[in-house]
Design a protein around this motif. Structure first.
Motif, PDB file in Angstrom:
ATOM      1  N   ASP A 148      49.292   4.471  40.255  1.00 34.49           N
ATOM      2  CA  ASP A 148      47.874   3.824  40.027  1.00 34.49           C
ATOM      3  C   ASP A 148      48.111   2.197  39.604  1.00 34.49           C
ATOM      4  O   ASP A 148      47.088   1.519  39.328  1.00 34.49           O
ATOM      5  N   GLY A 149      49.232   1.639  39.638  1.00 35.19           N
ATOM      6  CA  GLY A 149      49.565   0.263  39.109  1.00 35.19           C
ATOM      7  C   GLY A 149      50.037   0.054  37.709  1.00 35.19           C
ATOM      8  O   GLY A 149      50.266  -1.201  37.538  1.00 35.19           O
ATOM      9  N   THR A 150      49.802   1.163  37.077  1.00 37.89           N
ATOM     10  CA  THR A 150      50.275   0.807  35.709  1.00 37.89           C
ATOM     11  C   THR A 150      51.885   1.362  35.674  1.00 37.89           C
ATOM     12  O   THR A 150      52.381   2.027  36.500  1.00 37.89           O
ATOM     13  N   CYS A 151      52.421   0.694  34.727  1.00 38.87           N
ATOM     14  CA  CYS A 151      54.061   0.820  34.256  1.00 38.87           C
ATOM     15  C   CYS A 151      54.422   2.107  33.328  1.00 38.87           C
ATOM     16  O   CYS A 151      53.387   1.784  32.217  1.00 38.87           O
ATOM     17  N   TYR A 152      55.057   3.081  33.620  1.00 36.93           N
ATOM     18  CA  TYR A 152      55.198   4.199  32.687  1.00 36.93           C
ATOM     19  C   TYR A 152      55.610   3.502  31.230  1.00 36.93           C
ATOM     20  O   TYR A 152      55.186   4.246  30.041  1.00 36.93           O
ATOM     21  N   LEU A 153      56.818   2.718  31.328  1.00 36.89           N
ATOM     22  CA  LEU A 153      57.295   2.269  30.002  1.00 36.89           C
ATOM     23  C   LEU A 153      56.363   1.262  29.412  1.00 36.89           C
ATOM     24  O   LEU A 153      56.657   1.341  28.186  1.00 36.89           O
ATOM     25  N   CYS A 154      55.593   0.446  29.964  1.00 35.26           N
ATOM     26  CA  CYS A 154      54.460  -0.400  29.393  1.00 35.26           C
ATOM     27  C   CYS A 154      53.622   0.686  28.462  1.00 35.26           C
ATOM     28  O   CYS A 154      53.220   0.224  27.277  1.00 35.26           O
ATOM     29  N   ILE A 155      53.310   1.499  29.328  1.00 35.33           N
ATOM     30  CA  ILE A 155      52.349   2.605  28.548  1.00 35.33           C
ATOM     31  C   ILE A 155      53.092   3.257  27.059  1.00 35.33           C
ATOM     32  O   ILE A 155      52.560   3.347  26.177  1.00 35.33           O
ATOM     33  N   MET A 156      54.122   3.783  27.371  1.00 32.74           N
ATOM     34  CA  MET A 156      55.086   4.491  26.533  1.00 32.74           C
ATOM     35  C   MET A 156      55.366   3.644  25.241  1.00 32.74           C
ATOM     36  O   MET A 156      55.245   3.907  23.960  1.00 32.74           O
ATOM     37  N   LEU A 157      56.004   2.405  25.654  1.00 32.08           N
ATOM     38  CA  LEU A 157      56.606   1.512  24.515  1.00 32.08           C
ATOM     39  C   LEU A 157      55.453   0.475  23.869  1.00 32.08           C
ATOM     40  O   LEU A 157      55.539   0.431  22.697  1.00 32.08           O
ATOM     41  N   ASP A 158      54.586  -0.045  24.633  1.00 29.50           N
ATOM     42  CA  ASP A 158      53.635  -1.196  24.233  1.00 29.50           C
ATOM     43  C   ASP A 158      52.283  -0.611  24.039  1.00 29.50           C
ATOM     44  O   ASP A 158      51.426  -1.357  23.830  1.00 29.50           O
ATOM     45  N   ASN A 159      52.034   0.549  24.637  1.00 28.53           N
ATOM     46  CA  ASN A 159      50.664   0.980  24.875  1.00 28.53           C
ATOM     47  C   ASN A 159      49.777  -0.034  25.688  1.00 28.53           C
ATOM     48  O   ASN A 159      48.637  -0.401  25.462  1.00 28.53           O
ATOM     49  N   ASN A 160      50.526  -0.506  26.604  1.00 32.07           N
ATOM     50  CA  ASN A 160      49.777  -1.532  27.593  1.00 32.07           C
ATOM     51  C   ASN A 160      49.468  -0.727  28.982  1.00 32.07           C
ATOM     52  O   ASN A 160      50.235  -0.460  29.570  1.00 32.07           O
ATOM     53  N   LYS A 189      60.064  11.415  38.939  1.00 34.43           N
ATOM     54  CA  LYS A 189      60.333   9.671  38.962  1.00 34.43           C
ATOM     55  C   LYS A 189      59.107   9.304  38.375  1.00 34.43           C
ATOM     56  O   LYS A 189      58.059   9.915  38.100  1.00 34.43           O
ATOM     57  N   VAL A 190      59.222   7.934  37.997  1.00 36.55           N
ATOM     58  CA  VAL A 190      58.012   7.106  37.456  1.00 36.55           C
ATOM     59  C   VAL A 190      57.776   5.947  38.151  1.00 36.55           C
ATOM     60  O   VAL A 190      58.886   5.299  38.931  1.00 36.55           O
ATOM     61  N   TYR A 191      56.968   5.129  38.124  1.00 38.96           N
ATOM     62  CA  TYR A 191      56.451   3.928  38.492  1.00 38.96           C
ATOM     63  C   TYR A 191      56.611   2.786  37.339  1.00 38.96           C
ATOM     64  O   TYR A 191      55.969   2.930  36.264  1.00 38.96           O
ATOM     65  N   LEU A 192      57.598   1.886  37.808  1.00 37.70           N
ATOM     66  CA  LEU A 192      57.650   0.701  36.621  1.00 37.70           C
ATOM     67  C   LEU A 192      57.602  -0.627  36.974  1.00 37.70           C
ATOM     68  O   LEU A 192      57.884  -0.759  38.426  1.00 37.70           O
ATOM     69  N   CYS A 193      57.084  -1.491  36.206  1.00 37.11           N
ATOM     70  CA  CYS A 193      57.041  -3.090  36.560  1.00 37.11           C
ATOM     71  C   CYS A 193      58.340  -3.551  36.500  1.00 37.11           C
ATOM     72  O   CYS A 193      59.267  -2.800  36.196  1.00 37.11           O
ATOM     73  N   LEU A 194      58.434  -4.662  37.257  1.00 38.89           N
ATOM     74  CA  LEU A 194      59.768  -5.317  37.276  1.00 38.89           C
ATOM     75  C   LEU A 194      60.389  -5.309  36.074  1.00 38.89           C
ATOM     76  O   LEU A 194      61.678  -5.274  36.000  1.00 38.89           O
ATOM     77  N   ALA A 195      59.973  -5.723  34.831  1.00 36.66           N
ATOM     78  CA  ALA A 195      60.449  -6.215  33.752  1.00 36.66           C
ATOM     79  C   ALA A 195      60.973  -4.722  33.039  1.00 36.66           C
ATOM     80  O   ALA A 195      61.969  -5.019  32.535  1.00 36.66           O
ATOM     81  N   HIS A 196      60.541  -3.662  33.479  1.00 42.43           N
ATOM     82  CA  HIS A 196      60.947  -2.559  32.921  1.00 42.43           C
ATOM     83  C   HIS A 196      61.948  -1.667  33.876  1.00 42.43           C
ATOM     84  O   HIS A 196      62.692  -0.620  33.665  1.00 42.43           O
ATOM     85  N   HIS A 197      62.008  -2.366  35.147  1.00 45.60           N
ATOM     86  CA  HIS A 197      62.898  -1.509  36.192  1.00 45.60           C
ATOM     87  C   HIS A 197      64.192  -2.463  36.368  1.00 45.60           C
ATOM     88  O   HIS A 197      65.315  -1.710  36.098  1.00 45.60           O
ATOM     89  N   ILE A 198      64.093  -3.650  36.745  1.00 43.11           N
ATOM     90  CA  ILE A 198      65.407  -4.328  37.174  1.00 43.11           C
ATOM     91  C   ILE A 198      65.572  -5.614  36.338  1.00 43.11           C
ATOM     92  O   ILE A 198      66.608  -5.997  36.173  1.00 43.11           O
TER      93      ILE A 198
END
Length: 169
Positions: free
Chosen positions: A24-36, A63-72
């Motif tokens: 849905d355009g959200t990043c899994y790790l942004c949600i888990m780590l930063d509640n963003n 698999k998960v969907y990650l933003c660029l900052a949390h992927h590479i």
């Protein structure tokens, strides 16, 4: 005259949706780590178990969907940060085990990520050296000091009771 070959349709694998996260355009790790829950313009699909298990991850939806900052990119990216990679691997195993057994996970991936959680290596037992051993003071006069804090004297609150207790025994 040439006869054309019959065209075959490629067999396409059906890719299962992620069992952890929806695209849905959200990043899994942004949600888990930063509640963003911010919507990112670009999210990358990351297979939790890569290498020889990549196809299995795809088939099972691991698999998960990650933003660029949390992927590479950057220090928090899963390809640069082992702690964030471990978070995904543990979450992936937990999600898989909601509908399957641990044995099925072990057959599929070949490694258990949950039993290895934060194990602290055991320290060697301290070997006592021979020498002077100091004992706790006892109530046999409390070594002549009325203000001594032995465990028996601490029961008595007032100084008079404490002095009486130490002098009577």
């Amino acid at each position: 005259m040439m006869i054309p070959k019959p065209q075959r349709k490629k067999k396409r694998r059906k890719h299962k949706d992620s069992i952890l996260h929806c695209k849905d355009g959200t990043c899994y790790l942004c949600i888990m780590l930063d509640n963003n829950y911010r919507i990112h313009p670009i999210v990358h699909e990351h297979h939790i178990y890569g290498g020889p298990n990549r196809a299995r991850s795809e088939a099972e939806g691991l698999k998960v969907y990650l933003c660029l900052a949390h992927h590479i990119d950057g220090p928090q990216a899963v390809h640069n940060n082992q702690n964030n990679m471990r978070i995904l691997q543990e979450d992936g195993q937990r999600a898989f085990e909601r509908t399957h057994t641990r044995e099925e996970f072990m057959e599929l991936i070949g490694r258990n990520f949950l039993d290895e959680e934060r194990e602290v290596p055991k320290q060697k037992e301290k070997v006592e050296e021979l020498g002077i051993v100091f004992l706790e003071p006892d109530c046999n006069g409390c070594f002549g000091a009325a203000g001594n804090d032995c465990r028996f004297c601490s029961k008595y609150k007032s100084e008079e009771e404490q002095n009486d207790h130490c002098n009577t025994e």
